[in-house]
Enzyme design. Structure first.
Site, short mmCIF file in Angstrom:
data_model
loop_
_atom_site.label_atom_id
_atom_site.label_comp_id
_atom_site.label_asym_id
_atom_site.label_seq_id
_atom_site.Cartn_x
_atom_site.Cartn_y
_atom_site.Cartn_z
N THR A 36 0.85 -1.21 0.00
CA THR A 36 0.00 0.00 0.00
C THR A 36 0.88 1.25 0.00
O THR A 36 0.67 2.18 -0.79
CB THR A 36 -0.93 0.01 1.23
OG1 THR A 36 -1.44 -1.30 1.43
CG2 THR A 36 -2.08 0.99 1.04
N ASP A 90 2.50 4.91 6.27
CA ASP A 90 2.86 3.49 6.42
C ASP A 90 1.59 2.64 6.43
O ASP A 90 0.51 3.11 6.79
CB ASP A 90 3.65 3.30 7.73
CG ASP A 90 4.62 2.13 7.65
OD1 ASP A 90 4.46 1.28 6.75
OD2 ASP A 90 5.54 2.06 8.50
N GLY A 91 1.76 1.38 6.06
CA GLY A 91 0.63 0.45 6.05
C GLY A 91 0.47 -0.23 7.40
O GLY A 91 1.16 0.07 8.36
N ASP A 93 -1.22 -4.24 9.22
CA ASP A 93 -1.84 -5.55 8.99
C ASP A 93 -3.17 -5.66 9.72
O ASP A 93 -4.06 -6.39 9.29
CB ASP A 93 -0.88 -6.65 9.45
CG ASP A 93 0.43 -6.55 8.68
OD1 ASP A 93 0.40 -6.70 7.46
OD2 ASP A 93 1.47 -6.25 9.30
N GLU A 112 10.22 0.66 11.15
CA GLU A 112 8.98 1.43 10.98
C GLU A 112 8.59 2.12 12.28
O GLU A 112 8.15 3.28 12.28
CB GLU A 112 7.85 0.49 10.53
CG GLU A 112 8.01 0.01 9.10
CD GLU A 112 6.99 -1.04 8.69
OE1 GLU A 112 6.63 -1.07 7.51
OE2 GLU A 112 6.56 -1.83 9.54
N LYS A 130 -8.32 -4.68 6.65
CA LYS A 130 -7.41 -4.60 7.80
C LYS A 130 -8.10 -4.12 9.08
O LYS A 130 -7.48 -4.09 10.15
CB LYS A 130 -6.24 -3.65 7.49
CG LYS A 130 -5.50 -3.93 6.19
CD LYS A 130 -4.72 -5.20 6.25
CE LYS A 130 -3.87 -5.47 5.04
NZ LYS A 130 -2.75 -4.62 4.83
C1 5RP Z 1 5.69 -4.09 6.84
C2 5RP Z 1 4.35 -3.64 7.30
C3 5RP Z 1 3.36 -3.31 6.24
O1 5RP Z 1 3.07 -1.96 6.30
C4 5RP Z 1 2.12 -4.15 6.45
O2 5RP Z 1 2.50 -5.52 6.40
C5 5RP Z 1 1.04 -3.86 5.41
O3 5RP Z 1 1.49 -4.25 4.14
P1 5RP Z 1 0.59 -4.11 2.84
O4 5RP Z 1 0.37 -2.66 2.59
O5 5RP Z 1 1.41 -4.80 1.77
O6 5RP Z 1 -0.71 -4.84 3.09
O7 5RP Z 1 4.06 -3.51 8.46
O8 5RP Z 1 6.47 -4.51 7.91
#
Ligand code: 5RP
Length: 236
Positions: A36, A90-91, A93, A112, A130
């Site tokens: 993302t 930042d993304g 989970d 991060e 999410k």
């Molecule tokens: C990496 C992370 C990512 O931001 C998290 O896994 C989300 O990833 P994505 O945007 O691919 O779903 O914490 O360590």
């Protein structure tokens, strides 16, 4: 990078663009990791190229983020050269109703947390899958561990009620190795009743570098949604 007709990619693209639009000229930008944030990095680069955005510097949270930043023409800096980060994108989970997060799906949560935690404005970008009522219900908690401490940390976590699995590589035999040369345990605790307490307890185990609980750090959560083929963004 294009999203094609994949609905999840379309949501990620839209929310990445929306976060990139909030970056202002002259700012220091924390660049998160994951699919993302990759879209956000792409759009920041496009804004720089078009002249809509000027004079920014990025602080990457991973090797992946620095490669993407270079690819899209975003100048980089380090925490030795700057004192504050204006905005981090930042993304995540998992995101709970209090904007607490589980991160680390890309094994980058240690850097991060450093970068996102320093930002005046930390914007989280996620697709709607999410969003959870309680952390730990759909995604195990990533814990970065020194390789020589994997066994004692696994036992200590078991005493806390967590079932650990050493994260294994894809197209690589053996465990995932982080950007810092460590390993990652993915720990199933079930629903996490007190994320703030668990974050501290796990980080207090000798050999643990950092865990993926981000409590009280996120300022804004942008959620990509889709109806039919039409993506949209809402704020939590
Ligand atoms: C990496 C992370 C990512 O931001 C998290 O896994 C989300 O990833 P994505 O945007 O691919 O779903 O914490 O360590």
């Amino acid at each position: 990078m294009t999203a094609g007709h994949d609905p999840v990619k379309l949501m990620k693209q839209q929310v990445g663009r929306s976060a990139a639009e909030r970056v202002q000229s002259g700012s220091i930008v924390g660049l998160g990791t994951g699919s993302t944030t990759a879209f956000a990095i792409q759009f920041i680069g496009e804004r720089l190229k078009s002249g809509d955005l000027k004079d920014i510097k990025g602080v990457p949270t991973s090797f992946q983020a620095s490669v993407l930043a270079k690819q899209y023409g975003i100048p980089l800096t380090t925490l030795d050269e700057i004192e504050t980060i204006d905005i981090a994108i930042d993304g995540a989970d998992e995101v709970d109703p209090q904007k607490n997060l589980i991160k680390g799906g890309g094994a980058a949560h240690t850097r991060e947390k450093v970068v996102d935690g320093l930002a005046d404005l930390f914007i989280v970008v996620v697709d709607s899958s999410k969003i959870v009522d309680q952390l730990g219900t759909t995604f195990p908690l990533p814990v970065e561990v020194l390789p020589m401490a994997v066994s004692p940390v696994t036992r200590a976590i078991e005493k806390l009620g967590g079932k650990s699995e050493l994260r294994m590589g894809v197209k690589k035999d053996g465990p995932v190795i982080t950007d810092q040369g460590n390993m990652v345990l993915d720990v199933d605790f079930g629903a996490i009743a007190d994320p703030a307490a668990l974050e501290k307890t796990i980080n207090n185990i000798p050999g643990v570098l950092e865990n993926g609980l981000f409590v009280g750090l996120a300022d804004v959560v942008l959620i990509g949604e889709i109806q039919g083929e039409q993506p949209s963004v809402r704020e939590l």
